[in-house]
Design a protein around this motif. Sequence first.
Motif, PDB file in Angstrom:
ATOM      1  N   GLY A 129       1.206  -1.165   0.219  1.00  0.00           N
ATOM      2  CA  GLY A 129      -0.002  -0.253  -0.768  1.00  0.00           C
ATOM      3  C   GLY A 129       0.914   1.006   0.122  1.00  0.00           C
ATOM      4  N   ASN A 130       0.308   2.366   0.098  1.00  0.00           N
ATOM      5  CA  ASN A 130       0.824   3.701   0.557  1.00  0.00           C
ATOM      6  C   ASN A 130       1.392   3.911   1.372  1.00  0.00           C
ATOM      7  N   ILE A 131       2.875   4.316   1.418  1.00  0.00           N
ATOM      8  CA  ILE A 131       3.470   5.050   2.700  1.00  0.00           C
ATOM      9  C   ILE A 131       3.453   5.842   3.256  1.00  0.00           C
ATOM     10  N   ASP A 132       3.076   6.608   3.883  1.00  0.00           N
ATOM     11  CA  ASP A 132       3.644   8.316   4.166  1.00  0.00           C
ATOM     12  C   ASP A 132       4.288   8.246   5.414  1.00  0.00           C
ATOM     13  N   PRO A 133       5.149   9.334   5.183  1.00  0.00           N
ATOM     14  CA  PRO A 133       5.964   9.630   6.436  1.00  0.00           C
ATOM     15  C   PRO A 133       5.563   9.138   7.714  1.00  0.00           C
ATOM     16  N   GLU A 134       4.692   9.634   8.585  1.00  0.00           N
ATOM     17  CA  GLU A 134       4.734   8.788   9.732  1.00  0.00           C
ATOM     18  C   GLU A 134       4.349   6.620   9.784  1.00  0.00           C
ATOM     19  N   ARG A 135       4.053   6.075   8.236  1.00  0.00           N
ATOM     20  CA  ARG A 135       3.781   4.700   8.478  1.00  0.00           C
ATOM     21  C   ARG A 135       5.585   4.688   8.437  1.00  0.00           C
TER      22      ARG A 135
ATOM     23  N   LYS B 230       7.751   6.193   9.749  1.00  0.00           N
ATOM     24  CA  LYS B 230       9.039   6.399  10.816  1.00  0.00           C
ATOM     25  C   LYS B 230       8.362   5.211  11.175  1.00  0.00           C
ATOM     26  N   LEU B 231       7.200   3.949  11.569  1.00  0.00           N
ATOM     27  CA  LEU B 231       7.076   3.550  12.365  1.00  0.00           C
ATOM     28  C   LEU B 231       7.548   2.105  12.062  1.00  0.00           C
ATOM     29  N   ILE B 232       7.734   2.347  10.661  1.00  0.00           N
ATOM     30  CA  ILE B 232       8.561   0.733  10.300  1.00  0.00           C
ATOM     31  C   ILE B 232       9.556   1.067  10.386  1.00  0.00           C
ATOM     32  N   LEU B 233      10.432   1.682   9.980  1.00  0.00           N
ATOM     33  CA  LEU B 233      11.875   2.295  10.932  1.00  0.00           C
ATOM     34  C   LEU B 233      11.689   1.627  12.338  1.00  0.00           C
ATOM     35  N   GLU B 234      11.180   2.281  13.195  1.00  0.00           N
ATOM     36  CA  GLU B 234      11.017   1.984  14.484  1.00  0.00           C
ATOM     37  C   GLU B 234      10.858   0.771  14.567  1.00  0.00           C
ATOM     38  N   ASN B 235       9.861   0.220  14.392  1.00  0.00           N
ATOM     39  CA  ASN B 235       9.090  -1.302  14.838  1.00  0.00           C
ATOM     40  C   ASN B 235      10.258  -2.235  14.372  1.00  0.00           C
ATOM     41  N   THR B 236      10.643  -2.188  13.285  1.00  0.00           N
ATOM     42  CA  THR B 236      11.976  -3.115  12.541  1.00  0.00           C
ATOM     43  C   THR B 236      13.305  -3.388  13.198  1.00  0.00           C
ATOM     44  N   LEU B 237      13.512  -1.989  13.607  1.00  0.00           N
ATOM     45  CA  LEU B 237      14.402  -2.140  13.962  1.00  0.00           C
ATOM     46  C   LEU B 237      14.605  -2.626  15.862  1.00  0.00           C
TER      47      LEU B 237
ATOM     48  N   ASP C 164       7.090   9.234  -1.978  1.00  0.00           N
ATOM     49  CA  ASP C 164       7.380  10.091  -2.401  1.00  0.00           C
ATOM     50  C   ASP C 164       9.117  10.425  -1.625  1.00  0.00           C
ATOM     51  N   THR C 165       9.581  11.702  -2.100  1.00  0.00           N
ATOM     52  CA  THR C 165      10.955  11.777  -1.878  1.00  0.00           C
ATOM     53  C   THR C 165      11.596  11.109   0.316  1.00  0.00           C
ATOM     54  N   MET C 166      10.696  11.926   0.696  1.00  0.00           N
ATOM     55  CA  MET C 166      10.453  11.788   2.215  1.00  0.00           C
ATOM     56  C   MET C 166      10.976  10.324   2.623  1.00  0.00           C
ATOM     57  N   VAL C 167       9.371   9.772   2.239  1.00  0.00           N
ATOM     58  CA  VAL C 167       9.510   8.309   2.450  1.00  0.00           C
ATOM     59  C   VAL C 167      10.467   7.302   1.917  1.00  0.00           C
ATOM     60  N   ALA C 168      11.111   8.112   0.420  1.00  0.00           N
ATOM     61  CA  ALA C 168      12.003   7.013  -0.028  1.00  0.00           C
ATOM     62  C   ALA C 168      13.201   7.402   0.786  1.00  0.00           C
ATOM     63  N   HIS C 169      14.200   8.672   1.280  1.00  0.00           N
ATOM     64  CA  HIS C 169      15.143   9.118   2.769  1.00  0.00           C
ATOM     65  C   HIS C 169      15.184   8.013   3.564  1.00  0.00           C
ATOM     66  N   GLN C 170      13.664   8.312   4.071  1.00  0.00           N
ATOM     67  CA  GLN C 170      13.375   7.188   5.611  1.00  0.00           C
ATOM     68  C   GLN C 170      13.606   6.007   5.582  1.00  0.00           C
ATOM     69  N   LEU C 171      13.340   5.053   4.069  1.00  0.00           N
ATOM     70  CA  LEU C 171      12.988   3.708   4.129  1.00  0.00           C
ATOM     71  C   LEU C 171      14.827   3.534   3.615  1.00  0.00           C
TER      72      LEU C 171
ATOM     73  N   GLU D 106       9.842   3.793 -10.779  1.00  0.00           N
ATOM     74  CA  GLU D 106       9.653   5.175  -9.525  1.00  0.00           C
ATOM     75  C   GLU D 106      11.088   5.236  -9.093  1.00  0.00           C
ATOM     76  N   ILE D 107      10.342   4.061  -7.600  1.00  0.00           N
ATOM     77  CA  ILE D 107      10.991   4.102  -6.787  1.00  0.00           C
ATOM     78  C   ILE D 107      12.361   4.495  -6.464  1.00  0.00           C
ATOM     79  N   ALA D 108      13.087   3.785  -7.521  1.00  0.00           N
ATOM     80  CA  ALA D 108      14.283   4.082  -7.657  1.00  0.00           C
ATOM     81  C   ALA D 108      15.257   4.703  -7.920  1.00  0.00           C
ATOM     82  N   GLN D 109      14.063   5.677  -9.406  1.00  0.00           N
ATOM     83  CA  GLN D 109      14.250   7.429  -9.544  1.00  0.00           C
ATOM     84  C   GLN D 109      14.307   8.040  -8.751  1.00  0.00           C
ATOM     85  N   THR D 110      13.354   8.287  -7.825  1.00  0.00           N
ATOM     86  CA  THR D 110      13.000   8.976  -6.566  1.00  0.00           C
ATOM     87  C   THR D 110      14.044   8.878  -6.218  1.00  0.00           C
ATOM     88  N   ALA D 111      15.099   7.189  -5.310  1.00  0.00           N
ATOM     89  CA  ALA D 111      16.089   7.105  -4.386  1.00  0.00           C
ATOM     90  C   ALA D 111      17.837   7.669  -5.555  1.00  0.00           C
TER      91      ALA D 111
END
Length: 281
Positions: free
Chosen positions: A182-188, A190-197, A219-226, A248-253
Amino acid sequence: MHRSKHLHTYLLSKARQLTDSWYESIDKSKVSGVYSSNDPETVDNLKKQNFEFHQLFCEVFTIEKETFYKRLDDWVLSIAEDKHHLETPTHHIIQEFMRVRNQYLDFVNEFAQKSEDPKSSDLLRIWEDTVIESFDRVILRFMELQNEVVERQLKSQEQIIHELSTPLISLNEDTALVPLIGNIDPERAKLILENTLEQCVQKEISYLFIDLSGVVMIDTMVAHQLFQLVDALELIGVKPILSGLRPEIAQTAVQLGLKFDRLTITSTLAQAITVKSNEHI
């Protein structure tokens, strides 16, 4: 002095009448939730709750107020936590508290008129004030306690949603998978980063597959967080393997200047599993 054993006895003798007349007077066309239910078990429980209230409330005329409030708080909490009352609009519940309060005021007035004690008429205003003050306290405590119950439920639901939105699936003793969908917004993100670690540390994971094939938009912010997640995983000794990276994700990165040279990337999850297996040969 608001205390009166005779008034307490009088009101207690009216408890069943108070419950029956209150329930019969409910206009079910103007209320909803527990008050409009036709289920016999729900109705019986509602009457039981109301009757228990009367048995407790009458004590306001015989015991210290603080002791009275403490005893009544237990009843109020049981109503605040009650499933059927949680499904009932709060303004309907408050409305019924107010109707019951009027019942008490009527009976207190009736007692004063029937009493042979000449002081009863002088004490009437004190008794009425006691009823009003006590009901105000009950209503306020109900709203406070129900709000606490609802907040606990929301936090519990949020925790479940967070866990479902970032599932870490153990594949064996040192390997796990995080399938992102699904879609990943900045809040989600952040949760992915915290919970996965956190889960990687708890489960002592050495290899983590991160599958992005189900991610529709980023988006660019989410790609950066991933990619921050990837860096953080390496810092705690987990080797991340990405799969399903959309163009499109690779291009953003690339636009962000993120480097892929140290990262293992495959087109599909199946290929990622094969790569990991070959590393163990």
